[in-house]
Design a protein around this motif. Structure first.
Motif, PDB file in Angstrom:
ATOM      1  N   GLY A  11       0.792  -1.219   0.000  1.00 19.60           N
ATOM      2  CA  GLY A  11       0.000   0.000   0.000  1.00 19.60           C
ATOM      3  C   GLY A  11       0.827   1.272   0.000  1.00 19.60           C
ATOM      4  O   GLY A  11       0.280   2.358  -0.073  1.00 19.60           O
ATOM      5  N   SER A  12       2.133   1.148   0.086  1.00 26.42           N
ATOM      6  CA  SER A  12       2.988   2.333   0.088  1.00 26.42           C
ATOM      7  C   SER A  12       4.254   2.044  -0.706  1.00 26.42           C
ATOM      8  O   SER A  12       4.930   1.048  -0.467  1.00 26.42           O
ATOM      9  CB  SER A  12       3.354   2.728   1.517  1.00 26.42           C
ATOM     10  OG  SER A  12       4.247   3.815   1.494  1.00 26.42           O
ATOM     11  N   GLU A  13       4.560   2.937  -1.644  1.00 24.63           N
ATOM     12  CA  GLU A  13       5.766   2.749  -2.444  1.00 24.63           C
ATOM     13  C   GLU A  13       7.018   3.257  -1.730  1.00 24.63           C
ATOM     14  O   GLU A  13       8.117   2.825  -2.022  1.00 24.63           O
ATOM     15  CB  GLU A  13       5.626   3.483  -3.773  1.00 24.63           C
ATOM     16  CG  GLU A  13       4.547   2.919  -4.662  1.00 24.63           C
ATOM     17  CD  GLU A  13       4.424   3.698  -5.955  1.00 24.63           C
ATOM     18  OE1 GLU A  13       5.291   4.544  -6.233  1.00 24.63           O
ATOM     19  OE2 GLU A  13       3.455   3.453  -6.685  1.00 24.63           O
ATOM     20  N   LYS A  14       6.846   4.172  -0.787  1.00 25.69           N
ATOM     21  CA  LYS A  14       7.991   4.805  -0.149  1.00 25.69           C
ATOM     22  C   LYS A  14       8.324   4.250   1.232  1.00 25.69           C
ATOM     23  O   LYS A  14       9.406   4.496   1.744  1.00 25.69           O
ATOM     24  CB  LYS A  14       7.760   6.305  -0.009  1.00 25.69           C
ATOM     25  CG  LYS A  14       7.658   7.015  -1.332  1.00 25.69           C
ATOM     26  CD  LYS A  14       7.496   8.493  -1.123  1.00 25.69           C
ATOM     27  CE  LYS A  14       7.433   9.219  -2.446  1.00 25.69           C
ATOM     28  NZ  LYS A  14       7.316  10.663  -2.267  1.00 25.69           N
ATOM     29  N   LEU A  15       7.439   3.498   1.849  1.00 27.81           N
ATOM     30  CA  LEU A  15       7.643   3.027   3.215  1.00 27.81           C
ATOM     31  C   LEU A  15       8.090   1.560   3.209  1.00 27.81           C
ATOM     32  O   LEU A  15       7.527   0.729   2.497  1.00 27.81           O
ATOM     33  CB  LEU A  15       6.341   3.180   4.007  1.00 27.81           C
ATOM     34  CG  LEU A  15       6.401   2.990   5.502  1.00 27.81           C
ATOM     35  CD1 LEU A  15       7.325   4.024   6.132  1.00 27.81           C
ATOM     36  CD2 LEU A  15       5.015   3.137   6.105  1.00 27.81           C
ATOM     37  N   SER A  16       9.116   1.261   4.002  1.00 29.36           N
ATOM     38  CA  SER A  16       9.587  -0.118   4.097  1.00 29.36           C
ATOM     39  C   SER A  16       9.970  -0.427   5.543  1.00 29.36           C
ATOM     40  O   SER A  16      10.260   0.459   6.339  1.00 29.36           O
ATOM     41  CB  SER A  16      10.790  -0.353   3.179  1.00 29.36           C
ATOM     42  OG  SER A  16      11.894   0.409   3.605  1.00 29.36           O
ATOM     43  N   GLN A  44      27.967  -8.928  22.447  1.00 26.08           N
ATOM     44  CA  GLN A  44      26.623  -8.354  22.364  1.00 26.08           C
ATOM     45  C   GLN A  44      25.934  -8.837  21.099  1.00 26.08           C
ATOM     46  O   GLN A  44      26.518  -8.829  20.016  1.00 26.08           O
ATOM     47  CB  GLN A  44      26.680  -6.834  22.336  1.00 26.08           C
ATOM     48  CG  GLN A  44      27.197  -6.211  23.598  1.00 26.08           C
ATOM     49  CD  GLN A  44      27.227  -4.696  23.509  1.00 26.08           C
ATOM     50  OE1 GLN A  44      26.765  -4.100  22.544  1.00 26.08           O
ATOM     51  NE2 GLN A  44      27.774  -4.069  24.521  1.00 26.08           N
ATOM     52  N   LEU A  45      24.683  -9.231  21.246  1.00 26.84           N
ATOM     53  CA  LEU A  45      23.818  -9.543  20.121  1.00 26.84           C
ATOM     54  C   LEU A  45      22.931  -8.333  19.895  1.00 26.84           C
ATOM     55  O   LEU A  45      22.300  -7.829  20.829  1.00 26.84           O
ATOM     56  CB  LEU A  45      22.955 -10.779  20.411  1.00 26.84           C
ATOM     57  CG  LEU A  45      21.977 -11.172  19.313  1.00 26.84           C
ATOM     58  CD1 LEU A  45      22.728 -11.567  18.047  1.00 26.84           C
ATOM     59  CD2 LEU A  45      21.088 -12.295  19.794  1.00 26.84           C
ATOM     60  N   ILE A  46      22.880  -7.832  18.668  1.00 22.75           N
ATOM     61  CA  ILE A  46      22.155  -6.605  18.353  1.00 22.75           C
ATOM     62  C   ILE A  46      20.984  -6.929  17.436  1.00 22.75           C
ATOM     63  O   ILE A  46      21.151  -7.557  16.397  1.00 22.75           O
ATOM     64  CB  ILE A  46      23.084  -5.596  17.651  1.00 22.75           C
ATOM     65  CG1 ILE A  46      24.280  -5.278  18.546  1.00 22.75           C
ATOM     66  CG2 ILE A  46      22.328  -4.326  17.296  1.00 22.75           C
ATOM     67  CD1 ILE A  46      25.384  -4.546  17.832  1.00 22.75           C
ATOM     68  N   LEU A  47      19.779  -6.528  17.840  1.00 18.56           N
ATOM     69  CA  LEU A  47      18.576  -6.615  17.010  1.00 18.56           C
ATOM     70  C   LEU A  47      18.106  -5.188  16.755  1.00 18.56           C
ATOM     71  O   LEU A  47      17.884  -4.421  17.686  1.00 18.56           O
ATOM     72  CB  LEU A  47      17.466  -7.406  17.708  1.00 18.56           C
ATOM     73  CG  LEU A  47      17.783  -8.865  17.974  1.00 18.56           C
ATOM     74  CD1 LEU A  47      16.669  -9.486  18.797  1.00 18.56           C
ATOM     75  CD2 LEU A  47      17.970  -9.618  16.684  1.00 18.56           C
ATOM     76  N   ARG A  48      17.923  -4.818  15.467  1.00 23.18           N
ATOM     77  CA  ARG A  48      17.588  -3.451  15.147  1.00 23.18           C
ATOM     78  C   ARG A  48      16.419  -3.406  14.150  1.00 23.18           C
ATOM     79  O   ARG A  48      16.587  -3.552  12.952  1.00 23.18           O
ATOM     80  CB  ARG A  48      18.804  -2.747  14.544  1.00 23.18           C
ATOM     81  CG  ARG A  48      18.569  -1.301  14.235  1.00 23.18           C
ATOM     82  CD  ARG A  48      19.827  -0.625  13.805  1.00 23.18           C
ATOM     83  NE  ARG A  48      20.254  -1.120  12.513  1.00 23.18           N
ATOM     84  CZ  ARG A  48      21.311  -0.679  11.864  1.00 23.18           C
ATOM     85  NH1 ARG A  48      22.057   0.254  12.383  1.00 23.18           N
ATOM     86  NH2 ARG A  48      21.627  -1.167  10.694  1.00 23.18           N
ATOM     87  N   PRO A  49      15.193  -3.172  14.657  1.00 18.55           N
ATOM     88  CA  PRO A  49      14.061  -2.958  13.749  1.00 18.55           C
ATOM     89  C   PRO A  49      14.131  -1.538  13.183  1.00 18.55           C
ATOM     90  O   PRO A  49      14.636  -0.623  13.832  1.00 18.55           O
ATOM     91  CB  PRO A  49      12.837  -3.143  14.628  1.00 18.55           C
ATOM     92  CG  PRO A  49      13.332  -2.858  15.996  1.00 18.55           C
ATOM     93  CD  PRO A  49      14.785  -3.197  16.040  1.00 18.55           C
ATOM     94  N   ASN A  50      13.603  -1.350  11.959  1.00 19.41           N
ATOM     95  CA  ASN A  50      13.730  -0.076  11.294  1.00 19.41           C
ATOM     96  C   ASN A  50      12.567   0.174  10.354  1.00 19.41           C
ATOM     97  O   ASN A  50      12.137  -0.731   9.640  1.00 19.41           O
ATOM     98  CB  ASN A  50      15.024  -0.113  10.464  1.00 19.41           C
ATOM     99  CG  ASN A  50      15.799   1.157  10.512  1.00 19.41           C
ATOM    100  OD1 ASN A  50      15.312   2.158  11.006  1.00 19.41           O
ATOM    101  ND2 ASN A  50      17.006   1.113   9.990  1.00 19.41           N
ATOM    102  N   PHE A  51      12.036   1.396  10.349  1.00 16.83           N
ATOM    103  CA  PHE A  51      11.075   1.848   9.348  1.00 16.83           C
ATOM    104  C   PHE A  51      11.731   2.950   8.540  1.00 16.83           C
ATOM    105  O   PHE A  51      12.330   3.862   9.101  1.00 16.83           O
ATOM    106  CB  PHE A  51       9.798   2.400   9.994  1.00 16.83           C
ATOM    107  CG  PHE A  51       8.895   1.344  10.521  1.00 16.83           C
ATOM    108  CD1 PHE A  51       8.085   0.621   9.657  1.00 16.83           C
ATOM    109  CD2 PHE A  51       8.852   1.042  11.865  1.00 16.83           C
ATOM    110  CE1 PHE A  51       7.244  -0.365  10.131  1.00 16.83           C
ATOM    111  CE2 PHE A  51       8.024   0.069  12.366  1.00 16.83           C
ATOM    112  CZ  PHE A  51       7.217  -0.641  11.488  1.00 16.83           C
ATOM    113  N   LYS A  52      11.649   2.860   7.218  1.00 18.02           N
ATOM    114  CA  LYS A  52      12.270   3.863   6.355  1.00 18.02           C
ATOM    115  C   LYS A  52      11.240   4.452   5.411  1.00 18.02           C
ATOM    116  O   LYS A  52      10.387   3.750   4.881  1.00 18.02           O
ATOM    117  CB  LYS A  52      13.424   3.261   5.562  1.00 18.02           C
ATOM    118  CG  LYS A  52      14.561   2.826   6.453  1.00 18.02           C
ATOM    119  CD  LYS A  52      15.779   2.493   5.673  1.00 18.02           C
ATOM    120  CE  LYS A  52      16.885   2.105   6.636  1.00 18.02           C
ATOM    121  NZ  LYS A  52      18.140   1.905   5.986  1.00 18.02           N
ATOM    122  N   CYS A  53      11.347   5.754   5.207  1.00 17.47           N
ATOM    123  CA  CYS A  53      10.454   6.459   4.275  1.00 17.47           C
ATOM    124  C   CYS A  53      11.151   6.720   2.969  1.00 17.47           C
ATOM    125  O   CYS A  53      12.304   6.918   2.887  1.00 17.47           O
ATOM    126  CB  CYS A  53      10.021   7.783   4.869  1.00 17.47           C
ATOM    127  SG  CYS A  53       9.063   7.594   6.353  1.00 17.47           S
TER     128      CYS A  53
END
Length: 53
Positions: A11-16, A44-53
């Motif tokens: 539903g969005s071309e710019k959001l991932s 350290q174990l690193i988990l990084r969720p991310n939303f990009k526009c």
């Protein structure tokens, strides 16, 4: 080291959405002599969720 995978949101071309997983190791051997801290290893174990526009 960090690995990341990105998925486009429907539903969005710019959001991932992205999810990164990584590993960080600090050996504690930055100093020598009386400043050196013996036996300090840091993992350290690193988990990084991310939303990009």
């Amino acid at each position: 080291m960090m690995l990341e995978k990105k998925w486009p949101l429907s539903g969005s071309e710019k959001l991932s959405f992205g999810l990164g997983i990584g590993y960080l190791y600090n050996s504690g051997e930055k100093y020598s002599g009386s400043l050196k801290e013996e036996g300090i290893d840091n993992h350290q174990l690193i988990l990084r969720p991310n939303f990009k526009c």
